[in-house]
Design an enzyme around this catalytic site. Sequence first.
Site, PDB file in Angstrom:
ATOM      1  N   TYR A 143       0.821  -1.212   0.000  1.00 49.95           N
ATOM      2  CA  TYR A 143       0.000   0.000   0.000  1.00 49.95           C
ATOM      3  C   TYR A 143       0.858   1.267   0.000  1.00 49.95           C
ATOM      4  O   TYR A 143       0.429   2.303  -0.487  1.00 49.95           O
ATOM      5  CB  TYR A 143      -0.906   0.032   1.235  1.00 49.95           C
ATOM      6  N   LYS A 194       2.972 -15.464   1.779  1.00 50.33           N
ATOM      7  CA  LYS A 194       3.198 -16.207   0.532  1.00 50.33           C
ATOM      8  C   LYS A 194       4.694 -16.496   0.429  1.00 50.33           C
ATOM      9  O   LYS A 194       5.372 -16.111  -0.534  1.00 50.33           O
ATOM     10  CB  LYS A 194       2.676 -15.354  -0.649  1.00 50.33           C
ATOM     11  N   ASP A 226      -3.195 -18.142  -0.344  1.00 46.46           N
ATOM     12  CA  ASP A 226      -4.199 -18.815  -1.186  1.00 46.46           C
ATOM     13  C   ASP A 226      -4.918 -19.904  -0.397  1.00 46.46           C
ATOM     14  O   ASP A 226      -6.147 -20.002  -0.405  1.00 46.46           O
ATOM     15  CB  ASP A 226      -3.565 -19.353  -2.486  1.00 46.46           C
ATOM     16  N   ASP A 250      -6.438  -6.963   3.823  1.00 45.89           N
ATOM     17  CA  ASP A 250      -7.561  -6.277   3.173  1.00 45.89           C
ATOM     18  C   ASP A 250      -8.492  -7.306   2.549  1.00 45.89           C
ATOM     19  O   ASP A 250      -9.709  -7.259   2.715  1.00 45.89           O
ATOM     20  CB  ASP A 250      -7.017  -5.317   2.105  1.00 45.89           C
ATOM     21  N   ASP A 254     -12.409  -8.907   4.117  1.00 47.26           N
ATOM     22  CA  ASP A 254     -13.689  -8.851   3.402  1.00 47.26           C
ATOM     23  C   ASP A 254     -14.327 -10.236   3.340  1.00 47.26           C
ATOM     24  O   ASP A 254     -15.534 -10.392   3.550  1.00 47.26           O
ATOM     25  CB  ASP A 254     -13.499  -8.312   1.968  1.00 47.26           C
TER      26      ASP A 254
HETATM   27  C1  IPM Z   1     -10.400  -1.176   3.930  1.00 53.48           C
HETATM   28  C2  IPM Z   1     -10.661  -0.505   2.616  1.00 53.48           C
HETATM   29  C3  IPM Z   1      -9.514   0.436   2.305  1.00 53.48           C
HETATM   30  C4  IPM Z   1      -8.265  -0.398   2.173  1.00 53.48           C
HETATM   31  C5  IPM Z   1      -9.711   1.326   1.062  1.00 53.48           C
HETATM   32  C6  IPM Z   1     -10.997   2.101   1.130  1.00 53.48           C
HETATM   33  C7  IPM Z   1      -8.548   2.256   0.868  1.00 53.48           C
HETATM   34  O1  IPM Z   1     -10.867  -1.446   1.620  1.00 53.48           O
HETATM   35  O2  IPM Z   1     -10.272  -0.455   4.943  1.00 53.48           O
HETATM   36  O3  IPM Z   1     -10.326  -2.406   3.959  1.00 53.48           O
HETATM   37  O4  IPM Z   1      -7.983  -0.937   1.098  1.00 53.48           O
HETATM   38  O5  IPM Z   1      -7.551  -0.528   3.157  1.00 53.48           O
HETATM   39 MG    MG Z   2     -10.926  -3.437   2.312  1.00 55.75          MG
END
Ligand code: IPM
Ligand code: MG
Length: 361
Positions: A143, A194, A226, A250, A254
């Site tokens: 990042y 990884k 993975d 990240d 999710d």
């Molecule tokens: C998160 C989001 C952020 C990230 C974005 C909005 C920059 O997806 O907080 O997980 O990628 O960290």
């Molecule tokens: Mg995110």
Amino acid sequence: MSKQGLVAILPGDGIGPEVVAQAVRVIESLNQQAGLGLVCEAAPVGGAAYDLHGHPLPPATLELARRADAILLGAVGGPAWEALPREHRPERALLSLRSELNLFANLRPAILFPELVGASTLKPEVVSGLNLMIVRELTGGIYFGQPRGIRIEADGTRTGFNTMVYHESEIRRIAESAFQIARLRDRRLCSVEKANVLEVSELWREIVIEVGRQYPDVQLSHMYIDNASMQLIKAPKQFDVIVTSNLFGDILSDAASMLTGSIGMLPSASLDAAGKGMYEPVHGSAPDIAGGDMANPLATILSVAMMLRSTFGQGGLADRVEQAVRMALAEGYRTRDIAGSQDRVVGTAAMGDAVLAALAR
Ligand code: IPM
Ligand code: MG
């Protein structure tokens, strides 16, 4: 509390202001009932700040965030700002807050409330009782790594590039945070990388093992990203704490959020070395339902609980907030995102009312 704590309130965009308003009611109620003594001060962030001041993180907002003991953030982003240059996009504010304030440890719990077992797309036996914690490194890795950019080659074609880079000190401090968190839980830590392909991951694994020698009471395991993403869907209850890098965290967080059925239920904390933190719901700004009193405020309210526990050392009050959320769910209150076909649907403010009523009991 001995000293008055300052909380920067950054509502942001979309449903951010609506869900943050309910969370602020919870803080105010604890100020009154329990003498919590937190002072809230608001400032614009994200697209809202861009519209007002031409920048997603105006100097006054950053200054407030620095001055505050904790930050409560709603959400940033929306279609209105998508075409802006990268440095003016709402997401930029988030990334800058993280790195300017050194909020390197991102805690993303995925907890399934028993009342919401049916909301997951996975079978109840796979997810019921789920309680895992993802510890994501938040201020390094790909990042922020240099060099980065899009380069024009001699023949006019373009090459895009980013750098996945970790200094051993960055790995060490996030590993230490994760081991300490594991100690307060089921004492099992899985480090995800990884290392079969990437040198940066090879170093990651080496340092995590080294740090682990100081935590012999925590069972350490290693998994490639993975396989980890597959295992997370196949048998998520095998995990207690996962520690991983910025990009992998990240993605995994999710996926983990969907195990619980609703991203509207998940809080998060981003902490520095001294326990200062930025607290925010995992969900985004949901522009499609913004302003309609439809959003689920529970993730933001649960973020207040994390704030009370991690920044202000108020574990008892944090438990009470979480208990109040559980009571509201048990009483059948559901916002649209967590409602089954038989459920009575309430709006954002009514869900806030239900939590406040439970908190007052
Ligand atoms: C998160 C989001 C952020 C990230 C974005 C909005 C920059 O997806 O907080 O997980 O990628 O960290
Ligand atoms: Mg995110």
